[in-house]
Write a protein that holds these residues in place. Structure first.
Motif, PDB file in Angstrom:
ATOM      1  N   PHE A  95      29.859  37.596  32.418  1.00 62.21           N
ATOM      2  CA  PHE A  95      28.624  38.380  32.432  1.00 62.21           C
ATOM      3  C   PHE A  95      27.737  38.002  33.616  1.00 62.21           C
ATOM      4  N   THR A 134      33.603  34.096  28.924  1.00 62.62           N
ATOM      5  CA  THR A 134      32.875  35.346  28.677  1.00 62.62           C
ATOM      6  C   THR A 134      31.470  35.274  29.256  1.00 62.62           C
ATOM      7  N   ARG A 172      33.028  48.657  31.842  1.00 62.84           N
ATOM      8  CA  ARG A 172      33.389  47.550  30.950  1.00 62.84           C
ATOM      9  C   ARG A 172      33.944  48.070  29.631  1.00 62.84           C
TER      10      ARG A 172
END
Length: 204
Positions: free
Chosen positions: A128, A124, A163
């Motif tokens: 980003f 994760t 997103r």
């Protein structure tokens, strides 16, 4: 000769990633050492790291392949088409194609792939990182059309919308709905979300 060399490099790249993702989906990202992935792909560990800078990139290169896509859509849009209209159209086309980056793909491996990313902190965080780079590239493209602040704000908003929509689609799929069934609702959600952005659109 160069074409053959590039094809062979691409084949090795894909073989390493495919071996890695298969092992990760079977046992979990944190449970598979890089040495085992290299052995499964038939390469050495140093060779693996020539193709992938980090273990996380073995998974996320499928998303990295879309790097700069939003910026390209803005720069290659048709005459008279507004930047946000082009981005909206591109996202809707992705929904129609069941592009995994839109979250609207219910193939079991794709669902498992996204579950692995969302449930693994290291992945994760790396995701980003890719999103931040994509945002910078989109801001640069929009900056050719408007002032720098507006470009950065719009880029951030667009990437956030994409997103949110993708994760929303994926969550509905993991709850048991099919991509075909939720497609109309996903399109409507995309229309609604992109309609919230025009006030931030570049002025020229």
């Amino acid at each position: 000769m160069t074409g053959l060399r590039e094809r062979k490099k691409r084949q090795v790249h894909e073989a390493i990633s495919a071996a890695a993702i298969a092992l990760f989906l079977e046992r979990g990202f944190d449970e598979v050492p890089v040495t085992e992935i290299a052995a499964a792909a038939g390469v050495s560990k140093p060779t693996l790291f020539k193709y992938f800078a980090t273990k996380e990139d073995l998974v996320l290169h499928r998303i990295a392949d879309h790097q700069g896509e939003a910026a390209r859509v803005v720069r290659e849009r048709g005459p008279g088409e507004a930047p946000l209209a082009a981005l909206h159209r591109h996202f809707r086309d992705g929904l129609d194609r069941r592009d995994p980056v839109t979250g609207l793909n219910d193939h079991p491996e794709v669902l498992a792939y996204h579950r692995m990313i969302f449930s693994t902190p290291g992945l994760t965080a790396r995701l980003f990182h890719y999103m931040a780079l994509d945002e910078e590239m989109l801001a640069d493209a929009l900056g050719e059309l408007t002032d720098e602040l507006t470009a950065r704000v719009v880029a951030g908003q667009v990437l956030t919308v994409q997103r949110v929509l993708a994760r929303r689609n994926w969550l509905r799929l993991v709850e048991g709905e099919s991509a075909d069934r939720i497609h109309p609702a996903a399109v409507a959600a995309a229309d609604h979300a992109f309609a919230l952005l025009p006030a931030l659109a570049p002025a020229r």
